[in-house]
Design an enzyme around this catalytic site. Sequence first.
Site, short mmCIF file in Angstrom:
data_model
loop_
_atom_site.label_atom_id
_atom_site.label_comp_id
_atom_site.label_asym_id
_atom_site.label_seq_id
_atom_site.Cartn_x
_atom_site.Cartn_y
_atom_site.Cartn_z
CG HIS A 61 4.58 -5.60 1.87
ND1 HIS A 61 5.10 -6.06 3.06
CD2 HIS A 61 3.44 -4.94 2.20
CE1 HIS A 61 4.33 -5.68 4.06
NE2 HIS A 61 3.30 -5.01 3.56
CE LYS A 95 -0.16 -1.86 11.72
NZ LYS A 95 0.13 -2.59 10.47
NE ARG A 111 -3.52 -7.84 4.11
CZ ARG A 111 -3.04 -7.52 5.28
NH1 ARG A 111 -1.98 -8.10 5.75
NH2 ARG A 111 -3.62 -6.62 6.02
CB SER A 143 4.38 -6.78 8.49
OG SER A 143 4.75 -6.33 7.21
#
Length: 174
Positions: free
Chosen positions: A18, A42, A93, A131
């Site tokens: 990040h 989430k 990514r 994460s």
Amino acid sequence: MQKTVVCPGSFDPVTLGHLDIIRRTASIFDKVIVVVMTNYRKKNLNYFTAEERADFIRRCTVDLPNVTVDFSDGLLADYVKKVGACAIVKGLRAVSDFEDEFQQALTNKSLAPEVETVFITTSSEYMFLSSSAVKQVCELGGDISKFVSPQIREDIVSRIHARVQSEKQHGESK
């Protein structure tokens, strides 16, 4: 004219991947607002509050004068319009990220036609990093030094280890 962009994410916690995207974005645009968003998929899985996540990012970007940090639990398109940003910057990514990010970009474009979405691919050394991976490695006792900034590493380790201990205690007492 100053170009302001918003770099959104849940950042639970912020990783070196990040931070790579934030730093590179800061080198391109005049003002970068990193906004910690609530990811409703989430929401109950977050280890850190929005305020804590914003604090982590502030501590890791203190050397970037054109970066500010905020948090929001509303629509990203509304937030971007409110702060007068011209674009949303998202990190990618892998190809697997693209489908979801593309759908979000089209939704945001529909809600805020004047705002563009810019994709920046992550540096190759962080392509695997998320994460979720940081939390899993830490939960299992692994070293996360290569994944998060030293300014926040101990805070992350302490919180995750405390949560694991609490879950073990509650699991054993049932």
